[in-house]
Write a protein that holds these residues in place. Sequence first.
Motif, PDB file in Angstrom:
ATOM      1  N   MET A 133      45.817  57.573  88.102  1.00 58.46           N
ATOM      2  CA  MET A 133      46.732  57.741  86.991  1.00 58.46           C
ATOM      3  C   MET A 133      46.083  57.155  85.740  1.00 58.46           C
ATOM      4  SD  MET A 133      50.596  56.339  86.674  1.00 58.46           S
ATOM      5  CE  MET A 133      51.619  56.982  85.408  1.00 58.46           C
ATOM      6  N   ASN A 134      46.073  57.921  84.691  1.00 57.49           N
ATOM      7  CA  ASN A 134      45.480  57.465  83.441  1.00 57.49           C
ATOM      8  C   ASN A 134      46.526  56.765  82.584  1.00 57.49           C
ATOM      9  OD1 ASN A 134      42.982  58.475  84.058  1.00 57.49           O
ATOM     10  ND2 ASN A 134      43.387  60.462  83.121  1.00 57.49           N
ATOM     11  N   VAL A 135      46.177  55.587  82.118  1.00 57.02           N
ATOM     12  CA  VAL A 135      47.042  54.833  81.215  1.00 57.02           C
ATOM     13  C   VAL A 135      46.403  54.902  79.838  1.00 57.02           C
ATOM     14  CG1 VAL A 135      48.052  52.590  80.707  1.00 57.02           C
ATOM     15  CG2 VAL A 135      47.749  53.294  83.080  1.00 57.02           C
ATOM     16  N   THR A 136      47.167  55.365  78.870  1.00 51.96           N
ATOM     17  CA  THR A 136      46.617  55.525  77.526  1.00 51.96           C
ATOM     18  C   THR A 136      46.791  54.240  76.719  1.00 51.96           C
ATOM     19  OG1 THR A 136      48.694  56.323  76.600  1.00 51.96           O
ATOM     20  CG2 THR A 136      47.210  57.979  77.552  1.00 51.96           C
ATOM     21  N   ILE A 137      46.036  54.164  75.642  1.00 54.80           N
ATOM     22  CA  ILE A 137      46.134  53.014  74.743  1.00 54.80           C
ATOM     23  C   ILE A 137      47.524  52.962  74.112  1.00 54.80           C
ATOM     24  CG2 ILE A 137      45.234  52.026  72.599  1.00 54.80           C
ATOM     25  CD1 ILE A 137      42.484  53.057  73.417  1.00 54.80           C
ATOM     26  N   ASP A 138      48.091  54.127  73.826  1.00 56.19           N
ATOM     27  CA  ASP A 138      49.439  54.167  73.246  1.00 56.19           C
ATOM     28  C   ASP A 138      50.476  53.598  74.215  1.00 56.19           C
ATOM     29  OD1 ASP A 138      48.554  55.269  70.866  1.00 56.19           O
ATOM     30  OD2 ASP A 138      48.792  57.337  71.590  1.00 56.19           O
ATOM     31  N   GLU A 139      50.316  53.884  75.501  1.00 57.70           N
ATOM     32  CA  GLU A 139      51.244  53.331  76.493  1.00 57.70           C
ATOM     33  C   GLU A 139      51.117  51.811  76.567  1.00 57.70           C
ATOM     34  OE1 GLU A 139      51.715  56.952  79.707  1.00 57.70           O
ATOM     35  OE2 GLU A 139      49.895  55.729  79.775  1.00 57.70           O
ATOM     36  N   VAL A 140      49.891  51.319  76.483  1.00 56.40           N
ATOM     37  CA  VAL A 140      49.679  49.868  76.502  1.00 56.40           C
ATOM     38  C   VAL A 140      50.313  49.239  75.267  1.00 56.40           C
ATOM     39  CG1 VAL A 140      47.940  48.040  76.399  1.00 56.40           C
ATOM     40  CG2 VAL A 140      47.592  50.001  77.901  1.00 56.40           C
ATOM     41  N   LYS A 141      50.142  49.863  74.120  1.00 53.20           N
ATOM     42  CA  LYS A 141      50.734  49.322  72.893  1.00 53.20           C
ATOM     43  C   LYS A 141      52.263  49.371  72.960  1.00 53.20           C
ATOM     44  CE  LYS A 141      46.935  49.902  69.705  1.00 53.20           C
ATOM     45  NZ  LYS A 141      46.494  50.417  68.415  1.00 53.20           N
ATOM     46  N   TYR A 142      52.819  50.395  73.598  1.00 45.65           N
ATOM     47  CA  TYR A 142      54.268  50.486  73.756  1.00 45.65           C
ATOM     48  C   TYR A 142      54.775  49.348  74.649  1.00 45.65           C
ATOM     49  CZ  TYR A 142      58.857  52.216  75.120  1.00 45.65           C
ATOM     50  OH  TYR A 142      60.201  52.326  75.370  1.00 45.65           O
ATOM     51  N   ILE A 143      54.074  49.112  75.754  1.00 44.47           N
ATOM     52  CA  ILE A 143      54.447  48.008  76.648  1.00 44.47           C
ATOM     53  C   ILE A 143      54.317  46.677  75.912  1.00 44.47           C
ATOM     54  CG2 ILE A 143      53.793  46.764  78.759  1.00 44.47           C
ATOM     55  CD1 ILE A 143      52.909  49.519  79.879  1.00 44.47           C
ATOM     56  N   ALA A 144      53.268  46.540  75.118  1.00 47.50           N
ATOM     57  CA  ALA A 144      53.072  45.313  74.343  1.00 47.50           C
ATOM     58  C   ALA A 144      54.206  45.123  73.340  1.00 47.50           C
ATOM     59  CB  ALA A 144      51.731  45.364  73.626  1.00 47.50           C
ATOM     60  N   LYS A 145      54.635  46.203  72.718  1.00 49.92           N
ATOM     61  CA  LYS A 145      55.737  46.122  71.751  1.00 49.92           C
ATOM     62  C   LYS A 145      57.018  45.670  72.448  1.00 49.92           C
ATOM     63  CE  LYS A 145      58.381  48.906  68.493  1.00 49.92           C
ATOM     64  NZ  LYS A 145      58.622  50.252  67.970  1.00 49.92           N
ATOM     65  N   LEU A 146      57.289  46.211  73.640  1.00 50.32           N
ATOM     66  CA  LEU A 146      58.468  45.795  74.397  1.00 50.32           C
ATOM     67  C   LEU A 146      58.391  44.316  74.772  1.00 50.32           C
ATOM     68  CD1 LEU A 146      58.932  48.833  76.815  1.00 50.32           C
ATOM     69  CD2 LEU A 146      60.301  48.279  74.792  1.00 50.32           C
ATOM     70  N   SER A 147      57.172  43.836  74.988  1.00 51.95           N
ATOM     71  CA  SER A 147      56.957  42.437  75.362  1.00 51.95           C
ATOM     72  C   SER A 147      56.780  41.537  74.149  1.00 51.95           C
ATOM     73  CB  SER A 147      55.710  42.320  76.239  1.00 51.95           C
ATOM     74  OG  SER A 147      55.817  43.147  77.357  1.00 51.95           O
ATOM     75  N   LYS A 148      56.889  42.133  72.961  1.00 48.61           N
ATOM     76  CA  LYS A 148      56.700  41.410  71.699  1.00 48.61           C
ATOM     77  C   LYS A 148      55.304  40.795  71.614  1.00 48.61           C
ATOM     78  CE  LYS A 148      61.576  40.632  71.022  1.00 48.61           C
ATOM     79  NZ  LYS A 148      62.654  39.704  70.756  1.00 48.61           N
ATOM     80  N   LEU A 149      54.304  41.599  72.010  1.00 50.72           N
ATOM     81  CA  LEU A 149      52.899  41.205  71.932  1.00 50.72           C
ATOM     82  C   LEU A 149      52.166  42.182  71.026  1.00 50.72           C
ATOM     83  CD1 LEU A 149      52.244  40.562  75.728  1.00 50.72           C
ATOM     84  CD2 LEU A 149      52.627  38.830  73.976  1.00 50.72           C
ATOM     85  N   ARG A 150      51.037  41.744  70.508  1.00 51.19           N
ATOM     86  CA  ARG A 150      50.202  42.626  69.690  1.00 51.19           C
ATOM     87  C   ARG A 150      48.781  42.593  70.230  1.00 51.19           C
ATOM     88  NH1 ARG A 150      52.142  40.780  63.706  1.00 51.19           N
ATOM     89  NH2 ARG A 150      54.271  41.538  63.907  1.00 51.19           N
ATOM     90  N   PHE A 151      48.190  43.778  70.361  1.00 53.30           N
ATOM     91  CA  PHE A 151      46.818  43.898  70.838  1.00 53.30           C
ATOM     92  C   PHE A 151      46.012  44.725  69.855  1.00 53.30           C
ATOM     93  CE2 PHE A 151      49.017  43.808  75.144  1.00 53.30           C
ATOM     94  CZ  PHE A 151      48.726  42.484  75.387  1.00 53.30           C
ATOM     95  N   THR A 152      44.727  44.403  69.776  1.00 50.39           N
ATOM     96  CA  THR A 152      43.819  45.261  69.019  1.00 50.39           C
ATOM     97  C   THR A 152      43.516  46.479  69.880  1.00 50.39           C
ATOM     98  OG1 THR A 152      41.852  44.197  69.923  1.00 50.39           O
ATOM     99  CG2 THR A 152      42.766  43.252  67.886  1.00 50.39           C
TER     100      THR A 152
END
Length: 93
Positions: free
Chosen positions: A1-20
């Motif tokens: 299963m491919n996980v995209t960068i956008d999905e990671v950023k969405y999960i980070a947003k839900l967790s109130k985190l920020r990633f480069t």
Amino acid sequence: MNVTIDEVKYIAKLSKLRFTDEEAAKFASEFEGILENFKYLSELDLEINDDEIKKELKPIVRKDEVKKFECNDLFRNVKEKQDTYIKVPKIIE
């Protein structure tokens, strides 16, 4: 299963985190590895046969032994005692 960068950023947003973008790409590959492990686990046959378990499990029974103690040994750490009783502070009025 491919996980995209956008999905990671969405999960980070839900967790109130920020990633480069570099961090998100790294996490995407790590998430893919984790999901592969779950895929492997879902393919395992986890059906349990009760007969096999009964063969492996044996009751552990030991002989009861009576041990005698000296009163002085039993009351060694007691602050106050009276005969063979332990005196404790009153807690109920």
